[in-house]
Structure formats: C-alpha cells, structure tokens
Design a protein around this motif. Structure first.
Motif, PDB file in Angstrom:
ATOM      1  N   SER A  84       0.824  -1.214   0.000  1.00  0.00           N
ATOM      2  CA  SER A  84       0.000   0.000   0.000  1.00  0.00           C
ATOM      3  C   SER A  84       0.856   1.260   0.000  1.00  0.00           C
ATOM      4  N   GLU A  85       2.140   1.148   0.331  1.00  0.00           N
ATOM      5  CA  GLU A  85       3.025   2.304   0.400  1.00  0.00           C
ATOM      6  C   GLU A  85       3.819   2.527  -0.888  1.00  0.00           C
ATOM      7  N   ILE A  86       3.655   1.657  -1.854  1.00  0.00           N
ATOM      8  CA  ILE A  86       4.444   1.754  -3.088  1.00  0.00           C
ATOM      9  C   ILE A  86       4.224   3.091  -3.794  1.00  0.00           C
ATOM     10  N   LEU A  87       3.005   3.588  -3.790  1.00  0.00           N
ATOM     11  CA  LEU A  87       2.686   4.836  -4.501  1.00  0.00           C
ATOM     12  C   LEU A  87       2.828   6.079  -3.625  1.00  0.00           C
ATOM     13  N   ALA A  88       3.207   5.924  -2.373  1.00  0.00           N
ATOM     14  CA  ALA A  88       3.261   7.059  -1.435  1.00  0.00           C
ATOM     15  C   ALA A  88       4.545   7.860  -1.584  1.00  0.00           C
ATOM     16  N   ILE A  89       4.713   8.493  -2.751  1.00  0.00           N
ATOM     17  CA  ILE A  89       5.952   9.231  -3.012  1.00  0.00           C
ATOM     18  C   ILE A  89       6.028  10.521  -2.202  1.00  0.00           C
ATOM     19  N   TRP A  90       4.885  10.982  -1.656  1.00  0.00           N
ATOM     20  CA  TRP A  90       4.916  12.198  -0.833  1.00  0.00           C
ATOM     21  C   TRP A  90       5.680  11.968   0.471  1.00  0.00           C
ATOM     22  N   ASN A  91       5.936  10.708   0.809  1.00  0.00           N
ATOM     23  CA  ASN A  91       6.742  10.401   1.985  1.00  0.00           C
ATOM     24  C   ASN A  91       8.220  10.244   1.631  1.00  0.00           C
ATOM     25  N   GLY A  92       8.572  10.599   0.390  1.00  0.00           N
ATOM     26  CA  GLY A  92       9.950  10.427  -0.057  1.00  0.00           C
ATOM     27  C   GLY A  92      10.122   9.071  -0.719  1.00  0.00           C
ATOM     28  N   GLY A  93      11.351   8.768  -1.079  1.00  0.00           N
ATOM     29  CA  GLY A  93      11.602   7.463  -1.668  1.00  0.00           C
ATOM     30  C   GLY A  93      11.529   7.446  -3.181  1.00  0.00           C
ATOM     31  N   ILE A  94      12.117   8.464  -3.817  1.00  0.00           N
ATOM     32  CA  ILE A  94      12.301   8.415  -5.261  1.00  0.00           C
ATOM     33  C   ILE A  94      13.802   8.587  -5.513  1.00  0.00           C
ATOM     34  N   ALA A  95      14.316   7.793  -6.414  1.00  0.00           N
ATOM     35  CA  ALA A  95      15.762   7.770  -6.653  1.00  0.00           C
ATOM     36  C   ALA A  95      16.102   8.612  -7.877  1.00  0.00           C
ATOM     37  N   ILE A  96      17.022   9.550  -7.709  1.00  0.00           N
ATOM     38  CA  ILE A  96      17.359  10.463  -8.798  1.00  0.00           C
ATOM     39  C   ILE A  96      17.950   9.731  -9.993  1.00  0.00           C
ATOM     40  N   HIS A  97      18.711   8.665  -9.751  1.00  0.00           N
ATOM     41  CA  HIS A  97      19.269   7.920 -10.888  1.00  0.00           C
ATOM     42  C   HIS A  97      18.145   7.271 -11.698  1.00  0.00           C
ATOM     43  N   GLY A  98      17.114   6.808 -11.029  1.00  0.00           N
ATOM     44  CA  GLY A  98      15.963   6.254 -11.736  1.00  0.00           C
ATOM     45  C   GLY A  98      15.263   7.317 -12.563  1.00  0.00           C
ATOM     46  N   ALA A  99      15.141   8.529 -11.979  1.00  0.00           N
ATOM     47  CA  ALA A  99      14.513   9.633 -12.703  1.00  0.00           C
ATOM     48  C   ALA A  99      15.321  10.012 -13.934  1.00  0.00           C
ATOM     49  N   LEU A 100      16.643  10.051 -13.797  1.00  0.00           N
ATOM     50  CA  LEU A 100      17.505  10.421 -14.928  1.00  0.00           C
ATOM     51  C   LEU A 100      17.424   9.395 -16.054  1.00  0.00           C
ATOM     52  N   ILE A 101      17.356   8.125 -15.686  1.00  0.00           N
ATOM     53  CA  ILE A 101      17.218   7.086 -16.710  1.00  0.00           C
ATOM     54  C   ILE A 101      15.930   7.296 -17.496  1.00  0.00           C
ATOM     55  N   GLY A 102      14.840   7.523 -16.779  1.00  0.00           N
ATOM     56  CA  GLY A 102      13.555   7.755 -17.441  1.00  0.00           C
ATOM     57  C   GLY A 102      13.570   8.996 -18.306  1.00  0.00           C
ATOM     58  N   ALA A 103      14.195  10.071 -17.790  1.00  0.00           N
ATOM     59  CA  ALA A 103      14.232  11.332 -18.533  1.00  0.00           C
ATOM     60  C   ALA A 103      15.070  11.219 -19.802  1.00  0.00           C
ATOM     61  N   VAL A 104      16.226  10.573 -19.713  1.00  0.00           N
ATOM     62  CA  VAL A 104      17.111  10.443 -20.877  1.00  0.00           C
ATOM     63  C   VAL A 104      16.466   9.585 -21.960  1.00  0.00           C
ATOM     64  N   VAL A 105      15.885   8.468 -21.568  1.00  0.00           N
ATOM     65  CA  VAL A 105      15.225   7.594 -22.552  1.00  0.00           C
ATOM     66  C   VAL A 105      14.060   8.339 -23.217  1.00  0.00           C
ATOM     67  N   THR A 106      13.274   9.041 -22.408  1.00  0.00           N
ATOM     68  CA  THR A 106      12.149   9.807 -22.948  1.00  0.00           C
ATOM     69  C   THR A 106      12.628  10.888 -23.910  1.00  0.00           C
ATOM     70  N   ALA A 107      13.673  11.624 -23.509  1.00  0.00           N
ATOM     71  CA  ALA A 107      14.199  12.701 -24.354  1.00  0.00           C
ATOM     72  C   ALA A 107      14.766  12.157 -25.659  1.00  0.00           C
ATOM     73  N   TYR A 108      15.420  11.014 -25.592  1.00  0.00           N
ATOM     74  CA  TYR A 108      15.998  10.419 -26.812  1.00  0.00           C
ATOM     75  C   TYR A 108      14.898  10.068 -27.816  1.00  0.00           C
ATOM     76  N   ILE A 109      13.850   9.402 -27.336  1.00  0.00           N
ATOM     77  CA  ILE A 109      12.749   9.021 -28.220  1.00  0.00           C
ATOM     78  C   ILE A 109      12.021  10.265 -28.738  1.00  0.00           C
ATOM     79  N   PHE A 110      11.796  11.223 -27.846  1.00  0.00           N
ATOM     80  CA  PHE A 110      11.086  12.452 -28.206  1.00  0.00           C
ATOM     81  C   PHE A 110      11.835  13.227 -29.283  1.00  0.00           C
ATOM     82  N   THR A 111      13.149  13.403 -29.131  1.00  0.00           N
ATOM     83  CA  THR A 111      13.920  14.170 -30.107  1.00  0.00           C
ATOM     84  C   THR A 111      14.002  13.460 -31.451  1.00  0.00           C
ATOM     85  N   LYS A 112      14.007  12.130 -31.420  1.00  0.00           N
ATOM     86  CA  LYS A 112      13.988  11.387 -32.680  1.00  0.00           C
ATOM     87  C   LYS A 112      12.681  11.646 -33.427  1.00  0.00           C
ATOM     88  N   LYS A 113      11.589  11.666 -32.674  1.00  0.00           N
ATOM     89  CA  LYS A 113      10.278  11.914 -33.283  1.00  0.00           C
ATOM     90  C   LYS A 113      10.187  13.337 -33.833  1.00  0.00           C
TER      91      LYS A 113
END
Length: 283
Positions: A84-113
């Motif tokens: 039940s706590e998996i989605l509770a990001i307001w309590n913290g618990g997000i990893a910046i390296h995970g965010a960067l991976i998502g952002a870079v992959v998204t940006a790569y696909i987006f710029t190609k399009k």
C-alpha cells in the motif's frame, strides 16, 4: 538532554481532505524553474519555444514513475510486505538515478520523433537539470531524510549553518550530517560551472557530459556519508557504483564522439532548423 523544538511540518497546506506536502511543492518549484530556464535558452539556440514544454509533458510523469520504480525495486524486501506504500511518493523514496534514466530515454525518443538533435537538447537542458536537483534536495530536508551519520550540535554550529537547518537535523534525539545540503551546494556550484561552460562553446554533447561527470563526482562522496543508501551488497552502495559507471561512460563518450567526428558542431553554432511539415486540409 532532550531539545524542545519541533521539526517542520511536512504538510504545506490542506484543501479539505487533501494534504499538499512541502516535498511536492519544492519538487514542483524545481521543475518549473528548470523548465523556464530551458525554454529561454532553447529559444536562443533556435528551438521552438514549445519543444521543452512538450517534452516535459512526457518526461515528468515517466521520470517520477521510473524514479519510484528504481527505489521500490532495490527496497523490495520492505515494499513486498507493505504494498500500500508503493505509490506514497509524498513520503519520499524516489531515486534520482531512476529519474535520470527515465528522462534520458524519454528525451531520446522524443527528439527522434521531432527530428531534433538529442545532444543539442541535452546540452541546453543540463544546467536546468542540475538546478532542479539542487532545489529538490530541500524536499529531503523537510522530510528529514537523505541525511548522513550522527554528529554533535557543536559540529553543525561550526559549519555556520542557520538555526532552522540545525534544528531540522535533530531527528529522534540525535543530530545528523545535512547531506542534503552538501549535495544541494555541490549542484549549485555545478549549475554555475555549466552556465560558464556555455560561453566556452564546447562541442555538442560535452555540456551534458560535463553535467554527468560533475554530478556523479559529488554524488559519490556525499553518498558515502548517508545512512539510508540503497545497497547492492553489504559493502557496495548502488548510487556510488552507478556514479563511477557514469563517469567512465561520460569520459568514454566524450573521447569517442570527438574521434569519430560526431562532435564537430559547437554549442553556440547557428544551424538552419528543419522546416515544419505543412498540415493537410483546408487553407
């Protein structure tokens, strides 16, 4: 001796049954400022003024999901027992390296399009990213997380810190290293460095790679002070391993792109932008 002050309330304000946390407010502020900075610079470099706004519509939710997924995966022993706590990001618990991976992959696909250079967009965004990270760390401060090991009050006072920071570092009867602050300051210095490097006119991709190297060096050392690190083994901290890997990869890409002639265009070079396709329909 027990101190008689209370920590900062993590809830900024409430709207009926909905509580708005400072963590989310601060993260949102960092994103908004980073986006504004990227849009302004993108216009100077000849990009459409809506390109970064459109990119962020995809990158923000994907980055949040990937940041949370990254954290949950490496803390699965806990979250498998508390789903039940998996989605509770307001309590913290997000990893910046995970965010960067998502952002870079998204940006790569987006710029190609969009038929735009990924490296050009990444260079423009680099100062924005590290500025957003510097601001975002203050969300950890409010939540009293991402701190280091035990220290004395005298140690914190000798750092010439404001009273509100010292008090917030008093957690369950103990004072801790304000590692959130160390990383925030490092990132602000990195922001200043990247803004300077814009004028140096590095080759394409090298501003972004400079960001990767600078951030990874700081993260490696700050992570060594933290007590809440995600661990790969009993001895290896995941963030430190990834930081070293990113530094090696960034240096290798820097050299490879120069040798292969992929970085001949420079940051301040003016390019003719591809013409937009005319939409079909009535004139």
């Amino acid at each position: 001796m027990e101190e008689n002050f209370s920590p900062i309330d993590p809830v900024a304000f409430s709207l009926g049954p909905i509580s708005v946390h400072w963590y989310g407010v601060i993260i949102g502020l960092g994103i908004a400022l980073a986006l504004w900075l990227a849009i302004r610079e993108g216009e100077k470099r000849g990009l459409d003024n809506d390109l970064f706004a459109d990119l962020m519509l995809w990158a923000i939710p994907i980055s949040i999901l990937s940041a949370r997924l990254y954290y949950v995966i490496f803390q699965w022993e806990y979250y498998s027992q508390h789903p039940s706590e998996i989605l509770a990001i307001w309590n913290g618990g997000i990893a910046i390296h995970g965010a960067l991976i998502g952002a870079v992959v998204t940006a790569y696909i987006f710029t190609k399009k969009k038929n735009v250079s990924f490296w050009k967009v990444a260079d423009i965004a680099a100062p924005s990213i590290i500025l957003g990270q510097a601001i975002g760390r203050w969300g950890n401060f409010i939540n009293q997380e991402a701190h280091g090991g035990e220290v004395t009050r005298a140690f914190l006072e000798n750092l010439m810190l404001p009273e509100f920071i010292i008090n917030q570092m008093y957690i369950n009867g103990t004072y801790y290293h304000p590692t959130f602050l160390y990383e925030s300051i490092w990132n602000l210095l990195g922001f200043a460095l990247l803004m300077y490097l814009r004028r140096v006119n590095l080759r394409r991709g090298e501003l972004f790679l400079s960001y990767v190297i600078w951030y990874s060096i700081g993260r490696f050392f700050v992570e060594g002070l933290r007590t809440d690190s995600l661990m790969l083994t009993d001895m290896l901290r995941i963030a430190q391993v990834i930081s070293i890997a990113l530094i090696v990869l960034a240096v290798a890409l820097w050299i490879y792109r120069r040798k292969q002639g992929y970085a001949n265009i420079r940051y301040l070079d003016v390019e003719e932008q591809p013409k937009k396709k005319k939409s079909k329909g009535k004139k």
